[in-house]
Scaffold this motif. Structure first.
Motif, PDB file in Angstrom:
ATOM      1  N   SER A  90      47.082  41.504  34.981  1.00 20.80           N
ATOM      2  CA  SER A  90      45.918  41.653  35.857  1.00 20.80           C
ATOM      3  C   SER A  90      45.362  40.266  36.161  1.00 20.80           C
ATOM      4  N   ILE A 121      41.525  38.485  37.096  1.00 26.08           N
ATOM      5  CA  ILE A 121      40.089  38.630  37.309  1.00 26.08           C
ATOM      6  C   ILE A 121      39.562  37.378  37.997  1.00 26.08           C
ATOM      7  N   ASP A 168      34.420  38.585  40.105  1.00 23.51           N
ATOM      8  CA  ASP A 168      33.997  39.956  39.779  1.00 23.51           C
ATOM      9  C   ASP A 168      34.902  41.037  40.359  1.00 23.51           C
ATOM     10  N   THR A 169      36.121  40.680  40.702  1.00 23.02           N
ATOM     11  CA  THR A 169      37.102  41.675  41.130  1.00 23.02           C
ATOM     12  C   THR A 169      38.330  41.572  40.230  1.00 23.02           C
ATOM     13  N   VAL A 170      39.056  42.661  40.120  1.00 22.95           N
ATOM     14  CA  VAL A 170      40.242  42.690  39.280  1.00 22.95           C
ATOM     15  C   VAL A 170      41.421  43.219  40.085  1.00 22.95           C
ATOM     16  N   GLY A 179      45.170  44.499  39.657  1.00 18.88           N
ATOM     17  CA  GLY A 179      45.939  45.037  38.555  1.00 18.88           C
ATOM     18  C   GLY A 179      47.425  45.141  38.841  1.00 18.88           C
ATOM     19  N   TYR A 192      36.638  35.471  26.187  1.00 18.77           N
ATOM     20  CA  TYR A 192      37.225  36.686  26.742  1.00 18.77           C
ATOM     21  C   TYR A 192      37.893  37.460  25.608  1.00 18.77           C
ATOM     22  N   ARG A 212      40.363  47.220  27.945  1.00 16.51           N
ATOM     23  CA  ARG A 212      39.280  46.604  28.710  1.00 16.51           C
ATOM     24  C   ARG A 212      39.150  45.143  28.292  1.00 16.51           C
ATOM     25  N   TYR A 232      35.126  44.497  31.952  1.00 17.00           N
ATOM     26  CA  TYR A 232      36.028  44.972  33.005  1.00 17.00           C
ATOM     27  C   TYR A 232      36.947  46.039  32.441  1.00 17.00           C
ATOM     28  N   ASN A 250      41.642  48.436  36.494  1.00 16.58           N
ATOM     29  CA  ASN A 250      42.847  47.629  36.725  1.00 16.58           C
ATOM     30  C   ASN A 250      43.260  46.763  35.544  1.00 16.58           C
ATOM     31  N   ILE A 251      42.734  47.050  34.355  1.00 18.54           N
ATOM     32  CA  ILE A 251      43.227  46.413  33.134  1.00 18.54           C
ATOM     33  C   ILE A 251      44.284  47.346  32.539  1.00 18.54           C
TER      34      ILE A 251
END
Length: 374
Positions: free
Chosen positions: A66, A68, A71-73, A75, A332, A344, A358, A361-362
């Motif tokens: 994935s 990041i 603020d979007t992911v 996947g 992280y 997550r 998040y 998409n993880i």
């Protein structure tokens, strides 16, 4: 291997002759001097963010990556970009120029992608047997692997093949470049080992062996250039109780990188810390985080000058992976509730404040992080 140039250059002249007309001058006003060339770089699709390596479940071939950013992911990058399965049990990823090499443990291979767009470039399987982690030194890639009796494979990224191998201990796991050396933690694999192998990468030979507690898992290099080793200790299965029983304690060792002396050893109380499996260096190199004890929620931060381990947790979560953003010091944390459902990523500031979580998409078992910038 066919090489591709992803760097576009534009060099413009500012030698404006007096005889040029005004129109011709205006046509070149945006141009620069030969002494100050303009270089336009293809930044690709992945900048100012972090790749999340999702291990996946053993024998399920559902490893994924994935990304990041802002603020979007995004996947499952490999499958999305290539319409194919990445492989089985993703452990690590390192990059050389525009190529990234993904270490696939149970696929016994390195998958090679273009790190600008994650398009497939190739796969290295010959000479790769149960690979674990990788490090880059002087343009070559060093891969720890449990196969072939325990060795470090040396990969030439231009030839995309293994060019040599170095015999080390049993179950080589974490490895780190320490000055002009490569240090390897031999975790014992399916058995036991207690040696840190120090490799001279110029001659591809082990020049020193350092004895630590059983099953050293990983190591980091602090701001002073010294090495910290996380050893998980040894456990054996008890058929009567149906559980694993501790045989030797876990430990965190502080090793002088110049003398190779073990200068300090912490023995984390298993009642409090469990047998931690993860360690990560803070961005300033003045402290480190550890945790991941089986069934023991908690991450602790330790100052490199500390004389004892802290009792208070930095975060109350059990990590399946740890990584520190070098740009801002954020920690992280990969969290895997199990290996059948998606995990997550939780983010904490350097002062321990929860920043973001998040989940979309993880993939399954987020275990490692690779940070990228422009």
């Amino acid at each position: 291997m066919r090489k591709m140039d992803f760097l576009k250059k534009g060099v413009f002249s500012a030698g404006v002759l007096k005889a040029l007309s005004l129109a011709l001058f205006m046509a070149f006003v945006s141009c620069e001097s030969d002494d100050d060339p303009v270089i336009v770089k293809d930044k690709g699709d992945f900048v100012n963010g972090v790749f999340v390596l999702n291990q996946g479940a053993m024998n399920a071939a559902n490893a994924s990556v994935s990304f990041i950013a802002q603020d979007t992911v995004m996947g499952n990058l490999f499958a999305e970009r290539n319409g194919a399965v990445l492989g089985d049990v993703l452990q690590d990823m390192v990059s050389v120029d525009t190529l990234s090499f993904l270490v696939l443990n149970n696929s016994h291979s390195l998958m090679v992608v273009n790190n600008k767009n994650f398009n497939y470039v190739g796969q290295i399987s010959e000479g790769i047997n149960n690979p674990r982690y990788a490090a880059v030194y002087d343009g070559l890639i060093y891969v720890s692997q449990w196969g072939n009796g325990g060795e470090v494979a040396v990969v030439d990224p231009e030839q995309m093949q293994v060019v040599s191998s170095i015999n080390v201990g049993v179950g080589p796991e974490g490895l780190e470049v320490v000055g002009d050396e490569l240090w390897v933690a031999n975790c014992g694999g399916y058995a036991t080992d207690n040696i840190i192998s120090v490799i001279d990468p110029v001659n591809d030979e082990v020049i020193k062996e350092i004895t630590v507690n059983d099953n050293p898992q990983d190591l980091i290099v602090d701001a002073d250039g010294d090495v910290w080793v996380l050893a998980t200790g040894r456990s054996e299965y008890d058929a009567v109780s149906g559980s694993f029983v501790s045989v030797s304690p876990a430990a965190i060792h502080h090793i002088n990188a110049s003398s190779y002396d073990v200068e300090q050893t912490f023995l984390p109380d298993e009642v409090i810390y469990g047998k931690a499996t993860k360690i990560a260096l803070a961005a300033d190199g003045q402290s480190f985080y550890f945790g991941g004890g089986y069934g023991f929620p908690g991450i602790w931060e330790v100052d490199i000058t500390a004389s004892e381990l802290p009792q208070e947790t930095f975060a109350d979560v059990t990590p399946s992976g740890l990584g520190v953003n070098p740009a801002n010091g954020d920690l992280y944390v990969g969290v895997a509730p199990n290996f059948t459902a998606a995990g997550r990523v939780e983010i904490y500031s350097a002062n321990g404040t929860a920043v973001e979580t998040y989940e979309d998409n993880i993939g399954i078992g987020p275990c490692n992080f690779v940070f990228v910038s422009e």
